[in-house]
Enzyme design. Structure first.
Site, PDB file in Angstrom:
ATOM      1  N   HIS A  82       0.490 -31.180 -20.988  1.00 25.30           N
ATOM      2  CA  HIS A  82       1.554 -30.687 -21.864  1.00 25.30           C
ATOM      3  C   HIS A  82       2.899 -31.105 -21.303  1.00 25.30           C
ATOM      4  CE1 HIS A  82       3.399 -27.949 -24.779  1.00 25.30           C
ATOM      5  NE2 HIS A  82       4.312 -27.765 -23.845  1.00 25.30           N
ATOM      6  N   ASP A 161       3.532 -16.466 -30.545  1.00 28.05           N
ATOM      7  CA  ASP A 161       4.510 -17.436 -30.055  1.00 28.05           C
ATOM      8  C   ASP A 161       5.279 -18.066 -31.214  1.00 28.05           C
ATOM      9  OD1 ASP A 161       5.813 -19.225 -28.128  1.00 28.05           O
ATOM     10  OD2 ASP A 161       4.705 -20.747 -29.234  1.00 28.05           O
ATOM     11  N   ARG A 168      13.707 -16.787 -31.297  1.00 26.19           N
ATOM     12  CA  ARG A 168      14.481 -17.242 -30.129  1.00 26.19           C
ATOM     13  C   ARG A 168      15.446 -18.360 -30.521  1.00 26.19           C
ATOM     14  NH1 ARG A 168      10.133 -19.329 -26.415  1.00 26.19           N
ATOM     15  NH2 ARG A 168      11.833 -19.963 -25.063  1.00 26.19           N
ATOM     16  N   SER A 183       5.534 -18.920 -23.547  1.00 27.90           N
ATOM     17  CA  SER A 183       5.351 -19.638 -24.817  1.00 27.90           C
ATOM     18  C   SER A 183       4.402 -20.826 -24.607  1.00 27.90           C
ATOM     19  CB  SER A 183       6.726 -20.116 -25.303  1.00 27.90           C
ATOM     20  OG  SER A 183       6.614 -21.096 -26.288  1.00 27.90           O
ATOM     21  N   LYS A 187      -0.156 -20.979 -25.405  1.00 25.85           N
ATOM     22  CA  LYS A 187      -0.824 -21.988 -26.248  1.00 25.85           C
ATOM     23  C   LYS A 187      -1.876 -22.753 -25.440  1.00 25.85           C
ATOM     24  CE  LYS A 187       3.352 -23.256 -27.429  1.00 25.85           C
ATOM     25  NZ  LYS A 187       4.679 -23.426 -27.961  1.00 25.85           N
TER      26      LYS A 187
HETATM   27  N1  URA Z   1       8.128 -25.603 -25.654  1.00 20.52           N
HETATM   28  C1  URA Z   1       7.465 -24.492 -26.079  1.00 20.52           C
HETATM   29  O1  URA Z   1       6.360 -24.589 -26.571  1.00 20.52           O
HETATM   30  N2  URA Z   1       8.053 -23.294 -25.916  1.00 20.52           N
HETATM   31  C2  URA Z   1       9.267 -23.128 -25.368  1.00 20.52           C
HETATM   32  O2  URA Z   1       9.721 -22.014 -25.243  1.00 20.52           O
HETATM   33  C3  URA Z   1       9.961 -24.281 -24.944  1.00 20.52           C
HETATM   34  C4  URA Z   1       9.357 -25.517 -25.089  1.00 20.52           C
END
Ligand code: URA
Length: 439
Positions: A82, A161, A168, A183, A187
Site C-alpha cells: 500500500h 473509514d 475528515r 484509515s 482497509k
Molecule cells: N490514505 C488513506 O486511505 N487514508 C488516509 O487517511 C490517508 C491516506
C-alpha cells in the site's frame, strides 16, 4: 454511554476503551452519531492524539465495520502493498507482477485517484476492456490460476473509514497520524493478506511532508499490523519530485511497462526493485540480497512482463496496447511548457505537478468526474537538471482549453537556481517491527 461524554473525554485528553470506540464508530455508521458529533470527536483526536494501543483498537473496530475478506481459499502467503499516495506513483503496476512472477500470490485491492494523487485502478482502466470489479469467486479463481489479480476495493470494506474520510476531508482533520494510520490499516486488515508492505511517501507530493513524520506514521502502522498478527514493514520513499517522467493514466501504464521490459527510468526502477524485494522478504523468499536478485532476474528474463500481460488478459484487457503504445487512445492535443530562464531546477513541487495533471483531466476535481485517460504530463527536466531558457520542461497532453490553467499551476511549483541542488535520496528508511533502519 453518551456520545457527548465521549467527545468531552477526548477533548480533555482521555484514553478510550474498546467499548467506547465501538460506540463512537458503530454509532456513526448506523447514523446514531451525527456528522457534527463525529467531526467534533475527530477534531479532539487531531488535537489530543491517541495512544498506540487506542489507535490499534480503533483500527480493528473500523476494519470490522465492514466485510473481513477471508483469503484462506488461496493457499500460500498472500502479500499486499500500500502506498500512502503520490504523484506519478505507478509502482503497484510494476511490483505486483514482479512479486507474482517470483511465485508469491498477490490478491490486491487498490483505490482510485484522491486529490492530486493518482490511483492504480484508474490507471488499469486506461487499458481498454480491463475489468477492475470482479466477484469474489472470480478474484480468488484468478489468483489461484495465475497468482495475481488487482481489483478495485469492494464497497463493503471498512465502511466506517469511507464515512469518516469524507468527513475528515471537509473538517481539516485529514493530516492526523492516528486517523491516517487507522484509515489505511483498517482497509489492509479487512483485505485479508498475511503480509503488508507499506510505501510511506514523504515530501511535497505526499500527505506527510517530512521524513520524521513519515517514520512516525510508518512505526504506528507497522505496530498496528503486528498487533493484529500480520507481517508488516514500511519503506519511506521520496515524493518531493514525481517518480519517473510520466503522470497520467495511460502515460503511467506505458512507463510501468517500460520498467517491466527492462528499459524504465532509473529512479522508478530502483524504487520498484527495493519495494518488490521487501515484499519477497516478508513472504520468506530469502535474504534481502537474494530477494533483490530474484526481482532483477524476473525483469531480465521477461517473466514479470509476461505475468503483467497475463493479469490484464485475465481481466479482459486488450494487451496489444502494452506491446505497442501507439494503440492507446490518443490525446486531443499536446503543448510544450518552455523554461522562462536558464538555471538548475531546484524545486519541482510534486503536489503542483499532480494538481496540473488533474486540471488536464487525468484526475477528478470532484467525485464522479470522468477521466481523460490520455491526459497527463511527461517531464523532460526534473529537480537537479539544468535547463536553458526556451527548452521544453514538460509536454502536456489533453484538451487544448486546459493548457493555460495547468501551465500556471505547474509553474507555481517551479524554482530555478544557479547552484545544483543536493541529490535527494529515493528511499530514506526501512521500518520493521524490529526498528528503523535509516539509509
Ligand atoms: N490514505 C488513506 O486511505 N487514508 C488516509 O487517511 C490517508 C491516506
Amino acid at each position: 454511554m453518551r456520545i457527548y461524554d465521549l467527545i468531552a473525554k477526548k477533548r480533555d485528553g482521555g484514553t478510550h476503551s474498546r467499548e467506547e470506540l465501538e460506540a463512537i464508530v458503530n454509532g456513526f455508521v448506523s447514523g446514531e452519531v451525527a456528522d457534527y458529533q463525529m467531526a467534533a470527536w475527530m477534531m479532539a483526536v487531531y488535537l489530543r492524539g491517541m495512544t498506540d494501543e487506542e489507535t490499534a483498537e480503533l483500527t480493528d473496530v473500523m476494519a470490522h465495520s465492514g466485510v473481513m475478506v477471508d483469503l484462506s481459499p488461496i493457499p500460500g502467503i498472500k502479500v499486499d502493498k500500500h502506498s500512502t499516495g503520490g504523484v506519478g506513483d505507478k509502482t503497484t503496476l510494476v511490483i505486483a507482477p514482479i512479486v507474482a512472477a517470483c511465485g508469491v500470490k498477490i490478491a490486491k485491492m487498490s483505490g482510485r485517484g484522491l486529490g492530486h494523487t493518482g490511483g492504480t485502478i484508474d490507471k488499469m482502466e486506461s487499458v481498454p476492456g480491463t475489468k477492475t470489479a470482479l466477484s469474489q469467486e472470480e478474484f480468488f479463481a484468478q489468483v489461484n490460476k495465475i497468482g495475481l489479480s488487482v481489483i478495485g476495493q469492494s464497497e463493503g470494506i471498512a465502511v466506517a473509514d469511507k464515512k469518516m474520510y469524507a468527513l475528515r476531508d471537509v473538517t481539516a482533520t485529514v493530516s492526523c497520524i492516528p486517523l491516517i494510520a487507522s484509515s489505511i490499516m483498517s482497509k489492509k486488515l479487512a483485505s485479508g493478506s498475511d503480509a503488508i508492505l507499506l510505501d510511506v511517501t514523504t515530501g511535497t507530493g505526499a500527505f506527510m511532508k517530512t521524513v520524521d513524520q513519515s517514520i512516525e506514521l510508518a512505526k504506528l502502522m507497522v505496530s498496528i499490523g503486528t498487533h493484529h498478527g500480520r507481517r508488516v514493514a514500511a519503506m519511506i520513499t521520496d515524493m518531493d519530485t514525481p517518480l519517473g517522467h510520466n503522470i497520467g493514466n495511460s502515460l503511467e501504464v506505458m512507463e510501468s511497462m517500460d520498467v517491466l521490459k527492462g528499459r524504465g527510468p532509473a529512479d522508478l526502477t530502483e524504487v520498484c526493485l527495493q519495494l518488490a524485494a521487501n515484499m519477497l522478504v516478508l513472504a520468506d523468499k530469502g535474504s534481502p540480497a537474494e530477494c533483490r536478485a530474484m526481482a532483477e532476474a524476473v525483469i531480465a528474463d521477461g517473466s514479470a512482463y509476461a505475468k503483467c500481460k497475463e493479469m490484464f488478459a485475465a481481466q479482459g484487457g486488450d494487451t496489444r496496447v502494452l506491446d505497442d503504445y501507439s494503440l492507446f487512445e490518443k490525446p486531443a492535443a499536446s503543448y510544450e511548457l518552455l523554461a522562462e530562464e536558464d538555471g538548475y531546477i531546484v524545486t519541482n513541487d510534486a503536489e503542483k505537478i499532480g494538481s496540473a495533471s488533474v486540471l488536464l483531466g487525468a484526475g477528478r476535481q470532484k467525485k464522479g468526474d470522468p477521466l481523460d485517460f490520455a491526459a497527463g504530463i511527461t517531464l523532460h527536466k526534473k529537480r537537479g537538471d539544468y535547463i536553458h531558457k526556451g527548452e521544453s520542461l514538460a509536454t502536456f497532453y489533453g484538451a487544448a482549453d486546459k493548457f493555460d490553467a495547468a501551465a500556471a499551476e505547474y509553474r507555481s511549483g517551479l524554482v530555478y537556481g544557479s547552484e545544483k541542488p543536493e541529490e535527494a535520496p529515493l528511499v530514506y528508511a526501512l521500518v520493521t517491527k524490529d526498528g528503523v533502519e535509516r539509509y
